[in-house]
Design a protein around this motif. Sequence first.
Motif, PDB file in Angstrom:
ATOM      1  N   LEU A   1       6.948   5.156  -2.892  1.00  0.00           N
ATOM      2  CA  LEU A   1       5.609   5.356  -2.315  1.00  0.00           C
ATOM      3  C   LEU A   1       5.141   4.272  -1.364  1.00  0.00           C
ATOM      4  O   LEU A   1       4.443   4.550  -0.392  1.00  0.00           O
ATOM      5  N   THR A   2       5.459   3.004  -1.670  1.00  0.00           N
ATOM      6  CA  THR A   2       4.909   1.944  -0.829  1.00  0.00           C
ATOM      7  C   THR A   2       5.829   1.603   0.344  1.00  0.00           C
ATOM      8  O   THR A   2       5.597   0.632   1.048  1.00  0.00           O
ATOM      9  N   GLY A   3       6.836   2.417   0.577  1.00  0.00           N
ATOM     10  CA  GLY A   3       7.717   2.184   1.730  1.00  0.00           C
ATOM     11  C   GLY A   3       8.810   1.187   1.395  1.00  0.00           C
ATOM     12  O   GLY A   3       9.937   1.311   1.847  1.00  0.00           O
ATOM     13  N   ASN A   4       8.498   0.179   0.616  1.00  0.00           N
ATOM     14  CA  ASN A   4       9.498  -0.720   0.052  1.00  0.00           C
ATOM     15  C   ASN A   4       9.428  -0.643  -1.458  1.00  0.00           C
ATOM     16  O   ASN A   4       8.337  -0.661  -2.034  1.00  0.00           O
TER      17      ASN A   4
ATOM     18  N   LEU B   1       0.803  -1.216   0.000  1.00  0.00           N
ATOM     19  CA  LEU B   1       0.000   0.000   0.000  1.00  0.00           C
ATOM     20  C   LEU B   1       0.840   1.272   0.000  1.00  0.00           C
ATOM     21  O   LEU B   1       1.846   1.364   0.691  1.00  0.00           O
ATOM     22  N   ILE B   2       0.371   2.255  -0.751  1.00  0.00           N
ATOM     23  CA  ILE B   2       0.993   3.578  -0.719  1.00  0.00           C
ATOM     24  C   ILE B   2       0.925   4.104   0.705  1.00  0.00           C
ATOM     25  O   ILE B   2      -0.109   4.023   1.363  1.00  0.00           O
TER      26      ILE B   2
END
Lengths: 428, 428, 428, 428
Positions: D320-323, D206-207
């Motif tokens: 954006l998705t942290g990873n 998730l973003i």
Amino acid sequence: MRTCITLLLFCLAAAGQNLNSPAGQWMSVMKLFDERLYARLQLDVTGNKLTGKLGDDTLEGILNQGRIDGTAKLNGQRTVHFQDTLAKDRIEGTAQVDGQPNELKWEATRAPSRNSTPETHKFEPMQFQHFFSDAIEPVLHINIGDTVATWSVDAGGTDPRGVRRTSGGNPLTGPFYIEGAVPGDTLVVRFGRIRLNRDSAISSPLISSNALNPRYVEQRKRVEGYNSDWRLDLQRGYAVLAKPTETMKDYKVPLEPMLGCVGVAPPGEMQYRSGFLGSFGGNMDYNQLREGTTVYLPVYVPGALLFVGDGHAAQGAGELTGNALETSMDIDFTVNIVAGGAPPSPRMENTEYLMASGIAGSIDDALREATTNLVRWLETMYGLNAAEVSSVLGTSMVYDVAEVVDPQPHVVAKVPKAALSALKKHDH
Amino acid sequence: MRTCITLLLFCLAAAGQNLNSPAGQWMSVMKLFDERLYARLQLDVTGNKLTGKLGDDTLEGILNQGRIDGTAKLNGQRTVHFQDTLAKDRIEGTAQVDGQPNELKWEATRAPSRNSTPETHKFEPMQFQHFFSDAIEPVLHINIGDTVATWSVDAGGTDPRGVRRTSGGNPLTGPFYIEGAVPGDTLVVRFGRIRLNRDSAISSPLISSNALNPRYVEQRKRVEGYNSDWRLDLQRGYAVLAKPTETMKDYKVPLEPMLGCVGVAPPGEMQYRSGFLGSFGGNMDYNQLREGTTVYLPVYVPGALLFVGDGHAAQGAGELTGNALETSMDIDFTVNIVAGGAPPSPRMENTEYLMASGIAGSIDDALREATTNLVRWLETMYGLNAAEVSSVLGTSMVYDVAEVVDPQPHVVAKVPKAALSALKKHDH
Amino acid sequence: MRTCITLLLFCLAAAGQNLNSPAGQWMSVMKLFDERLYARLQLDVTGNKLTGKLGDDTLEGILNQGRIDGTAKLNGQRTVHFQDTLAKDRIEGTAQVDGQPNELKWEATRAPSRNSTPETHKFEPMQFQHFFSDAIEPVLHINIGDTVATWSVDAGGTDPRGVRRTSGGNPLTGPFYIEGAVPGDTLVVRFGRIRLNRDSAISSPLISSNALNPRYVEQRKRVEGYNSDWRLDLQRGYAVLAKPTETMKDYKVPLEPMLGCVGVAPPGEMQYRSGFLGSFGGNMDYNQLREGTTVYLPVYVPGALLFVGDGHAAQGAGELTGNALETSMDIDFTVNIVAGGAPPSPRMENTEYLMASGIAGSIDDALREATTNLVRWLETMYGLNAAEVSSVLGTSMVYDVAEVVDPQPHVVAKVPKAALSALKKHDH
Amino acid sequence: MRTCITLLLFCLAAAGQNLNSPAGQWMSVMKLFDERLYARLQLDVTGNKLTGKLGDDTLEGILNQGRIDGTAKLNGQRTVHFQDTLAKDRIEGTAQVDGQPNELKWEATRAPSRNSTPETHKFEPMQFQHFFSDAIEPVLHINIGDTVATWSVDAGGTDPRGVRRTSGGNPLTGPFYIEGAVPGDTLVVRFGRIRLNRDSAISSPLISSNALNPRYVEQRKRVEGYNSDWRLDLQRGYAVLAKPTETMKDYKVPLEPMLGCVGVAPPGEMQYRSGFLGSFGGNMDYNQLREGTTVYLPVYVPGALLFVGDGHAAQGAGELTGNALETSMDIDFTVNIVAGGAPPSPRMENTEYLMASGIAGSIDDALREATTNLVRWLETMYGLNAAEVSSVLGTSMVYDVAEVVDPQPHVVAKVPKAALSALKKHDH
């Protein structure tokens, strides 16, 4: 109290006699005191039974002697009861929202038919606007599919021949009234031509202090007598400083003509000077808004009222010096309307990218708006869920910082069309 | 191009015959295309010699047969040459700024004399405004020193008797035209009375998502059916929820009536809905704007055009839930004008504090504006240099976060008057 | 990759023989490579059946010959299987999280009993720390309920007698190891005394450029030779500039002694210089952290490791000039531990207010953290739902801007205890 | 008190006998309590007269029996008097800054000569670091011009063969000690190879909620059971979801391998987890840090201590998705040192662009830092004044938003080398 301009669309419907059937497309407007609440209205008639849609809501009623009794659910929630009289191309009556004490005035007008042959209007501007506002009389009414060929003065009000025509601050050409544009619709503007028409541009000498760290600003040495006028070599395709310092004498900038201002009349009868920007577009100063770009804008008032102006011969990201290479510009654009689907902020498209604007009070907030605007666009266009759209944008998205010196910063979230080519467009 | 609304005041002056001397105070306006540039003008006559001040600039000229030839320096820099004709209370003519191709139209009108006896106007509002704008006709013209006793509907448009009078969004009472207010002046509004006049208030149930961290927002459990109406106990001086949950049944809020909206017509013919705020004041939602407070506002248009409204029975910092305890309000205020010295944003004063507003796109920027507004105020008032004002504010300043949920956040920098008592006011 | 220091507490438990029952309180630590995951462990024994809690999770197992076989759910989700051996005050073994390939090393130690008689330790600091870090050896081990009476040098390293004792940058007294503090607990520090102990303070001459608007910064006139040293009149209770300019010669600041730095060892073995702040507290520079205030801090490492320092004789909001009135300070504090309930950021309490800190990269974000920290505190303390807490804070909350010049801004959301007096504390 | 880590470089110099001349290059370090202040020192000897440079300051002294008496101006301002003894490759003594009570300890060591032949070190990492810190022992000492060929585990600690080797959070390979790197220098790291070495990557579904507007976050529908693992097709050059939903089954991402983490030991003995970033570089997550890129980093400690890791097979802007697509990576890099000129934050260069990082607490502030970093670079490199650099960047600059989900956002300001080709490099 917090501002709430999201005009709750509690709108509704009408009826007809045999000679004068109400069936068809209408623009509906409800009036509560001086607020106006618009929606598209579609009516179908079967005997004396009336069905249809008011915006996204379903409407039901009975036709009786040129009058109707009907109901609709507003946003699928509150019921409206209405009673109306039908004239030829006009419905007039009242409505009552359950739970609300005040009766609303109601009126609807026939939507124009779309099958006119597209025209090209050569429009010679004689006056120039200094506001994005619905209070300004349209200079031209155009139909869906029409093209306008016109031009704009530069940001200081000077025309292609070097004549000062009006006061500065991004004077605008327009507004153009697009027949059939209903609040809630999407205005589609394709720029077929954004071309330079003179050999000079003006700019400003210093990077804006709000784009630099304050310690640098505090110690920056001012430069006396620097001339930031530019000469445009249209043949060779570059700009040079008109009176360069020794250091800058060979510095060249490729010409990449763009429009700083493209906007419609803002919502809620707001009136913004032409240097402002917002969900209505306006002074967006995005250097990808070039010839060949299509702009999608939300329609807030009947006819949309489109304004264009603020040509730049070239501009770096952020429009750092407050003025880009400001010049007059030849502009051709073609308009279209998509019923409904008004984006939360402008969207753009060229051959390579889908682009979604975020305009807010800080770059942080503008970036959040831009990401969300693009997320919603892809969710709708491709039927993606929150995780799918995250996989797509997490791997493919690009941010452009369009503008950092205007009253509100402007960030663009964009995605290459190539990345989307394997996804299937959603039917909806 | 960057917005530049700081209307460069290139204004100037006039002449007179013996019977009809131009000596005295005027309001000058220069017109370049549709831009209007205002300034105070003071003229003195000695024989056929004319001297005076145009804003802060010195003016010199010759009187000859009811006409003058004169010059002034704009902002001490560019020279203007002017030629004018004098009628009784009106000067008309033209001006030419050196280096500028376009001739300006010029006009001046006599400033009203100030020696009228103050009056109290009982004003019963019949219509309510939804904009801060100079396009709205004044409902009343008042003189310097006058008091207006009036009232406002609540933010939703409901009056003291519970009757809905207009649509929502902070309907305003006004605008009031203050005779003699010239753009560039400071409007001084002292609120002698801000009093509750009914026993109910409405509010909203949830803290705005932009005042919370996004992880909390993502997991916050919505509460169904929560009633956020309040009952006001005017006798005992507190508010309770009208239909409280068991947990909240004894929760009381002390009544501290305040005005959410106090503002003038914005600069540059901008038109903002009544939920907006800015350098013109507006929907500032500051809970210290109570009875006894004096508000200092910049004057942007002749007559200033003062609007008031949006009464709150009580409000926490930041107006977290988007609506405070919204109610109708009785309001008395007295106006005054200080020639020049328009603050960059509103300033306020009560018995304890000097308060300076900062209104911007983020709280970070609003705080910077507020600090700077207070710094400039003290520098001017006490003749402090940058280090002295730093010693004072570094030890005594307090920040209030007035508003975080409106279109722009509002931060107030304030300093106790007690801290300033040892400083000497500056003569200037 | 995004940082994820929230050490997933996958911890677990152990067993015992009759002579040496494992029943009681333990601190558990699991090791995955060099990560350490702490939790409180409570064990109960019935025959050979073992029950208990590991953090908030339930644990079950079988005791057999001084070994156990058991399971727990981590965060109520993933199952851990463990096998352990019990020594007197120590459990050692391994654990296996289902779905994870790597076996974890596991170890638990008895929690100290709390029934010691509180002591007062007079602590004379001989060395001073320049970091918040768990790598620094404690200078003193103290028990729950104990009081420490000590003092701190000023921010530049100078002691009460004017002797420079160490390099500058907020040298700290400590760290103090609190026996029985387990990661996840709340450290409670009540400051019984924060008192001035010398008659001089130093400060800085200019408001930090990041607290002002950049246009002001660009034109601010530097002042040469301004002396920003202060003389503290402890008898009369105010400070004056030591060598004031003529303008400032009567300017007085009431003495309101406070501590700039109160913090524990940060999470994840981070090491921050003593000018930094964060969820661990640190250089918070909040002028309400005065004598009589209780500070609640999250415990991240065994023993918590408490540091104090950076005395200010007085400070305005935001610590605008970068240095307040920096001086040495006498400090008495008493510690307590609440099992679990570590706040997301520091919380404070005095006779009038509950105060919740937000520390983040911008004032906007710090305010969001502060509001959320206070919301969560009241939700837990009074069992309020999202709407109820909104009604309370929407009417009663106050923001203080503690600090705007350090590496991270610090905003405090506070609520008067008077407003909460009608609410009932929640049993949980 | 405000953090002030800008270690005032009050450093100085030494002397020699005939057999053992002090002439040449040294690294000087002064110690005040536990602060260490480094500078490059250059000494020249003429008879018994000593001249030279300490950092940018001029130094003068007298050689006498293997001792010197000398003076230098610190930052051209405060005078230091020093007395020292010279051993073979070591100078030891004391210094006294005028106006400062405390005597400083002083020491200098010979700078290594640069004429070693470059070597290539094949380095097989056996342990992995979780911090950027100068407290970690170097795994390898290398010389200027040397190349290291090594590899990194993925962000979760898994190696090219799929074996978990350490705990997660961006484990780092290194640190590498670069002989001759002095604090204040610029470390130059050219990445000759950044290549994928396995066929899998992991990501997150998730973003991040802080990259979206809070109203969207509040209503976003969570997706259960979404798998965000990726399969890397190294032959064909793209990634696909390992277990895609129907909608995503044809979605492909071009492989564009990059390093998320490149950094040196931070200043001031700070210790940051490997998910952090700052002026020292670190977890910068910039998708243009690919094979062929040169990175310029400030040197804060002797030997610089270089760390690398956090390979991404591909990453959109902002991570954006942290990873991103987290995977292990083969890495070859070659180091160089520029004496002095340490940039305020990382800079990078590839065939097309000069790139300057801004890392700060908000995107607004990060952008200001990035612009300023690039401005200073061009001012120095081309001798541009404030107006000239504004003309260049106002027309040519591009912003990349590298990272919005880590503890600090990262913005890059870049300029095409093509735009700079007409400017002349400055001799300095």
